[in-house]
Design a protein around this motif. Sequence first.
Motif: not given
Length: 395
Positions: A225-248
Motif C-alpha cells: 500500500i503506497s502513498d499517492v504522490i500528487t498535489e491534487d487537493p482531492n487526492l493528496k493525503l492529510n498524513k503527516i510524516h512526523d517523527n512519531e509516524n515514522v517511528k510507528l
Amino acid sequence: MIYKTKVNDNVYIFDGSTFELYKNKIDDTNEIRRDNKFVRAVPRRLEKLDLIITTQCNGECLYCYQNREYFGHTSPLMDKTSADRILDYLTLNYDKIANVNFFGGEPILNFKIMKYLTENLRDEFSVSSLSITSNATLIDDEIIDFLDKFNFNIILSIDGPEIINDKLRKNLKYDKIYETIKLLCKVGLKNNLTLNCTYTKYHEDFFDKNLLIEFFDKLGIAYHISDVITEDPNLKLNKIHDNENVKLDIEHSFDRIINNSKNKDIISYTRDVLEAIIYNRSSEWFCNDVIEGYSETFDTDSKRHHCISLIKEDIDFKKINNVNSKNNPVCNNCWARNLCSKCIAQYYLGNEKMIQNINDCERKRYYEYTIKTLMRIYEVSEKRFNKIFSNYIYF
C-alpha cells in the motif's frame, strides 16, 4: 547493428556502424583486446534493466503521473528498431542481466515488443528475473501462458474493493482485475504475484485503513500500500510524516516481518539495517539505481535515462554522481554512512537541499531508532528477534 559470435573459447563482437571488432577472451582477467592493446572491460553484469515499452494506457487513473505529461514527447509505442538499438547497446556493454522490468503506460498494449525483447534478453544475457507492472485488465490466456513460460514476477495495480478501485481507476474495473488475479493463481502464479494499492485522500475519507488492510489480507496475496504522490487537493493525503509516524512505521515493519505478513511494506530504515546485517551490504552511494553500469533505463525511443524518476532529464553522470556520493564532511562523520540509502531525484532536480550539519540529518536519527527497536525486540523475546532474520530472507 551488432553481430556477436563465439569461436572456440572466444567471443567476437563486430560493430556494423564503426566497423570495430572486439575480441573478448574468456579468462580470469576479463579483458578486451582491441587493436593489440589491452583495455579493462566495462562491468559485464547489469543488476537492473527498466524498459518503458509504451506510454499508452487503457485506463484513466485520477492520480496517474501521465496526466502531467510525465514522459514528454516520446513515442507512444516502442518499435522493433528501438528495441534492437537497446539490444545492441546491451550486447556491447554486458554479458549478464540480473533483473529486467517492463513498464508503461500499460506494457500489455505493446505485448509484441515485450515478447521480442524477453526472448532475446533471456537467450543472450542469462536473465535471472523478469517482471511486469500491469493494470491486469488486458491479460488474456495467451499472455498468461507467456508469463508462466518465462516465470514472470507480476505486479498488478488494484486500489482496494470495487467501491474504491472503480472510483479512482476509470476503465479499469475491479471485476476484471479480480478475474485476472484468479486466473493467474489457477495456473500456479500466485507466488509470483504482488498487488499494489495507491493510497489516496479518497481512501482516508471514505474507507478506513484497517478495512483496506483486511481486504488485502483476505485475498492472501503479497501486497503493498503506497502513498499517492500528487498535489491534487482531492487526492493528496492529510498524513503527516512526523517523527512519531515514522517511528510507528519502523515498528510495524518489524512486526510484519516477524509475522510473515502478506503486507510487504517495509520502511527504508528497517530494510537498510537488515540488509547491512544479513548481507553485509555497504555502498558509497545513496541510490544504486542511478549508478552507471549497475542499472539502465530506456524509454520507448531507446533513449537512456538515469532512472524512471528522472525520465525528463538528460544523462549527466558527473552531475548525478556529485549528488549521489556520500563522500562529504557530513556523511564521512556519520556511523550510518555505509548503510544509508535514499532517492536522490529531488536533490538532483534542486527541489531539496543537501544536509549541511550532522545534527540536522533525520535519517541518522531514524537509523538509530531502528537499531534501538531491534534491540528492544531481542530483550523481550529472543525467538521473535531470530524470526526477523530468518523470515526476512524470504520476505
